[in-house]
Design a protein around this motif. Structure first.
Motif, PDB file in Angstrom:
ATOM      1  N   ALA A 199     -32.934 -22.312  55.699  1.00 35.03           N
ATOM      2  CA  ALA A 199     -34.145 -22.541  56.483  1.00 35.03           C
ATOM      3  C   ALA A 199     -33.808 -23.126  57.846  1.00 35.03           C
ATOM      4  O   ALA A 199     -32.763 -23.767  58.037  1.00 35.03           O
ATOM      5  CB  ALA A 199     -35.077 -23.486  55.726  1.00 35.03           C
ATOM      6  N   ASP A 200     -34.694 -22.902  58.805  1.00 31.60           N
ATOM      7  CA  ASP A 200     -34.551 -23.428  60.173  1.00 31.60           C
ATOM      8  C   ASP A 200     -33.278 -22.948  60.843  1.00 31.60           C
ATOM      9  O   ASP A 200     -32.662 -23.684  61.614  1.00 31.60           O
ATOM     10  CB  ASP A 200     -34.605 -24.964  60.175  1.00 31.60           C
ATOM     11  CG  ASP A 200     -35.913 -25.500  59.621  1.00 31.60           C
ATOM     12  OD1 ASP A 200     -36.960 -24.894  59.920  1.00 31.60           O
ATOM     13  OD2 ASP A 200     -35.874 -26.493  58.882  1.00 31.60           O
ATOM     14  N   ARG A 201     -32.849 -21.717  60.522  1.00 35.75           N
ATOM     15  CA  ARG A 201     -31.686 -21.087  61.143  1.00 35.75           C
ATOM     16  C   ARG A 201     -30.377 -21.809  60.819  1.00 35.75           C
ATOM     17  O   ARG A 201     -29.360 -21.593  61.464  1.00 35.75           O
ATOM     18  CB  ARG A 201     -31.859 -20.989  62.666  1.00 35.75           C
ATOM     19  CG  ARG A 201     -33.046 -20.134  63.097  1.00 35.75           C
ATOM     20  CD  ARG A 201     -33.273 -20.201  64.616  1.00 35.75           C
ATOM     21  NE  ARG A 201     -32.100 -19.783  65.372  1.00 35.75           N
ATOM     22  CZ  ARG A 201     -31.795 -18.527  65.670  1.00 35.75           C
ATOM     23  NH1 ARG A 201     -32.581 -17.539  65.241  1.00 35.75           N
ATOM     24  NH2 ARG A 201     -30.714 -18.240  66.365  1.00 35.75           N
ATOM     25  N   LEU A 216     -37.096 -17.591  52.406  1.00 40.20           N
ATOM     26  CA  LEU A 216     -37.420 -18.000  53.772  1.00 40.20           C
ATOM     27  C   LEU A 216     -38.778 -17.435  54.167  1.00 40.20           C
ATOM     28  O   LEU A 216     -39.175 -16.348  53.743  1.00 40.20           O
ATOM     29  CB  LEU A 216     -36.349 -17.499  54.744  1.00 40.20           C
ATOM     30  CG  LEU A 216     -34.917 -18.025  54.522  1.00 40.20           C
ATOM     31  CD1 LEU A 216     -33.967 -17.361  55.522  1.00 40.20           C
ATOM     32  CD2 LEU A 216     -34.867 -19.523  54.640  1.00 40.20           C
ATOM     33  N   SER A 217     -39.490 -18.186  54.982  1.00 37.86           N
ATOM     34  CA  SER A 217     -40.802 -17.730  55.436  1.00 37.86           C
ATOM     35  C   SER A 217     -40.696 -16.665  56.515  1.00 37.86           C
ATOM     36  O   SER A 217     -41.627 -15.900  56.751  1.00 37.86           O
ATOM     37  CB  SER A 217     -41.618 -18.921  55.954  1.00 37.86           C
ATOM     38  OG  SER A 217     -40.922 -19.577  57.004  1.00 37.86           O
ATOM     39  N   SER A 218     -39.551 -16.620  57.202  1.00 40.04           N
ATOM     40  CA  SER A 218     -39.302 -15.579  58.202  1.00 40.04           C
ATOM     41  C   SER A 218     -37.796 -15.379  58.292  1.00 40.04           C
ATOM     42  O   SER A 218     -37.026 -16.234  57.845  1.00 40.04           O
ATOM     43  CB  SER A 218     -39.873 -15.969  59.575  1.00 40.04           C
ATOM     44  OG  SER A 218     -39.256 -17.152  60.052  1.00 40.04           O
ATOM     45  N   VAL A 219     -37.387 -14.270  58.857  1.00 41.53           N
ATOM     46  CA  VAL A 219     -35.962 -13.995  58.925  1.00 41.53           C
ATOM     47  C   VAL A 219     -35.624 -13.369  60.264  1.00 41.53           C
ATOM     48  O   VAL A 219     -36.370 -12.526  60.792  1.00 41.53           O
ATOM     49  CB  VAL A 219     -35.519 -13.073  57.762  1.00 41.53           C
ATOM     50  CG1 VAL A 219     -36.208 -11.719  57.843  1.00 41.53           C
ATOM     51  CG2 VAL A 219     -34.007 -12.903  57.754  1.00 41.53           C
ATOM     52  N   ASP A 220     -34.503 -13.815  60.831  1.00 43.62           N
ATOM     53  CA  ASP A 220     -33.950 -13.249  62.056  1.00 43.62           C
ATOM     54  C   ASP A 220     -32.905 -12.223  61.633  1.00 43.62           C
ATOM     55  O   ASP A 220     -31.907 -12.549  60.997  1.00 43.62           O
ATOM     56  CB  ASP A 220     -33.321 -14.374  62.887  1.00 43.62           C
ATOM     57  CG  ASP A 220     -32.770 -13.885  64.209  1.00 43.62           C
ATOM     58  OD1 ASP A 220     -32.156 -12.810  64.246  1.00 43.62           O
ATOM     59  OD2 ASP A 220     -32.927 -14.609  65.212  1.00 43.62           O
ATOM     60  N   GLU A 221     -33.138 -10.959  61.981  1.00 45.87           N
ATOM     61  CA  GLU A 221     -32.247  -9.887  61.529  1.00 45.87           C
ATOM     62  C   GLU A 221     -30.821 -10.088  62.028  1.00 45.87           C
ATOM     63  O   GLU A 221     -29.854  -9.770  61.334  1.00 45.87           O
ATOM     64  CB  GLU A 221     -32.789  -8.530  61.983  1.00 45.87           C
ATOM     65  CG  GLU A 221     -34.098  -8.125  61.317  1.00 45.87           C
ATOM     66  CD  GLU A 221     -33.951  -7.936  59.813  1.00 45.87           C
ATOM     67  OE1 GLU A 221     -32.821  -7.637  59.361  1.00 45.87           O
ATOM     68  OE2 GLU A 221     -34.955  -8.094  59.089  1.00 45.87           O
TER      69      GLU A 221
END
Length: 459
Positions: free
Chosen positions: A378-380, A351-356
């Motif tokens: 991806a995309d939550r 993933l390019s970013s992650v929500d903890e």
């Protein structure tokens, strides 16, 4: 022409050409043209003909019969997406006075309205549409329904004549003009027309017991045209197949296309072989699930199938009333291509970013004592699956309000919510009243019906 394009391996192209050569020879069809689409691109086209050196190319028109219905269905879904109708609306709300009053739009799309399969005599496919000048003429007045509405699939050509009239009523212009402006032009399908334009194939009947032919009449079926009159080419239908595979925001969203290919009537159980969605046929062939449509009118047969799993589609068109088993050829071209050149999986990428907070939700969850795994995509997006397999694996799309909506299988359309305790910590997941907890049957306060206070015991 033998075959075109070089995006496929020579061995694959040879296998495809051999398949259509056998179909043309054994089916005794004057000509047969086919095409394969991979990941939205036309990668092969081939043809065989009774005239040496004069096989059709991908720009020659053939009549496509009931493939026309897929275009009409997309026009109706566009009306729905614009809020001009609801699929649950009875037809008379928008088109009063037809013999199909009471049938819903969805039932007409899915051939479950119980309407007659054909018009009153004479056979509409070989006679001029002037014989049926009014909508009341496309169905019997005394007994237009052969079955109760909504109970079973009963294919109805007049039902699609009514849907074409519905498009005309809500758009205020002929359905084929709406088709040209809203679908054909945006997709670059300038060789798909209501009446043939040169170059086009002639339609023939081949004698069942002798190698002689009879020309079939070229008719304008009038009000019945939405059921099966369009002419198209292999190249144009390749564009249509690419659209049916992935959607196009200029025409119809991918979510609405996915709705069209979900079974509306049948199949039932795990051993189904065919079914019908909203204007799309479903077929299980050689272990693959395909969607698309077949077509048959005097002088022509057609087939278009899409395999979502393989990223492939195939088209086959022939100019004979019978023979060649054209729809089956299209399905087999998909199988041949997939066997010779199986689809490469997309490379794994992080993933390019992650929500903890979302990352903390992943891992094992329990519905009662049944273990599941929850994965973050991806995309939550989330994926929930039983640890031991089964039929309740589902993907979930993230929504702006912090919930997720199920996309497939048992939880399709259902809402997944994260339920928190008073201190803000995660208590459990809720999916349509099903509770999933981090431990089997715990915490007790979250489990419907409670948990025995003695807890897990040995007996």
């Amino acid at each position: 022409m033998t075959d075109q394009y070089d995006e496929l391996l020579p061995t694959t192209r040879r296998a495809l050409l051999h398949r259509i050569a056998v179909a043309q020879a054994e089916g005794r069809t004057p000509s047969l043209i086919a095409a394969v689409v991979r990941d939205g691109r036309l990668v092969w086209s081939g043809a065989r003909s009774m005239i040496d050196g004069h096989a059709p190319d991908s720009d020659v028109q053939y009549r496509i019969g009931s493939l026309t219905k897929t275009f009409v269905a997309v026009l109706v879904l566009r009306l729905r997406d614009e809020g001009l109708l609801d699929l649950a609306d009875p037809l008379e709300r928008h088109l009063p006075g037809t013999p199909a009053d009471g049938a819903t739009v969805a039932q007409l799309l899915a051939h479950s309205a119980g309407l007659a399969a054909e018009t009153p005599a004479p056979w509409w496919e070989r006679t001029d549409g002037s014989l049926r000048p009014d909508l009341a003429d496309v169905l019997e007045r005394e007994r237009p329904r052969k079955h109760p509405a909504g109970q079973l699939h009963h294919y109805s050509n007049p039902g699609y004549a009514l849907l074409g009239a519905l498009v005309e009523r809500l758009r205020g212009e002929p359905w084929d003009e709406v088709l040209r402006r809203e679908i054909l032009e945006p997709l670059g399908m300038d060789r798909t027309t209501l009446l043939p334009r040169n170059p086009h194939a002639g339609g023939f009947a081949v004698h069942p017991w002798a190698d002689v032919m009879l020309p079939e009449p070229l008719t304008d079926t009038g009000l019945m045209a939405p059921a099966g009159q369009l002419w198209s080419t292999a190249a144009d239908l390749a564009r249509w197949a690419a659209f049916l595979a992935g959607g196009d925001p200029k025409v119809l969203a991918a979510e609405s296309l996915a709705e069209m290919r979900r079974p509306a009537t049948g199949p039932g159980g795990d051993d189904w072989s065919s079914g019908y969605g909203l204007g799309l046929q479903l077929l299980r062939h050689g272990g693959r699930v395909l969607y698309g449509h077949t077509g048959s009118v005097p002088g022509f047969t057609a087939g278009l199938w899409v395999s979502e799993a393989d990223g492939l589609a195939a088209i086959a068109l022939a100019n004979a009333t019978t023979g060649g088993n054209t729809p089956r050829v299209a399905a087999e071209l998909i199988a041949l291509t997939a066997e010779h050149e199986p689809r490469l999986p997309e490379p794994w990428r992080p993933l390019s970013s992650v929500d903890e907070e979302l990352l903390a939700l992943t891992g094992p969850w329990y519905w009662g004592a049944t273990a599941h795994t929850l994965r973050l995509k991806a995309d939550r997006a989330l994926e929930l699956a039983p640890l031991t397999g089964g039929t309740r694996s589902s993907r979930f799309r993230a929504e702006p309000d912090g919930t997720w909506t199920g996309l497939d299988n048992y939880y399709a359309g259902e809402t997944l919510r994260v339920v928190r305790s008073t201190d803000g910590s995660v208590s459990h997941l809720d999916i349509g009243s099903f509770v999933l907890t981090r431990e089997p049957y715990g915490p007790a306060a979250a489990v419907p019906g409670g948990v025995d206070p003695a807890g897990w015991q040995a007996f």
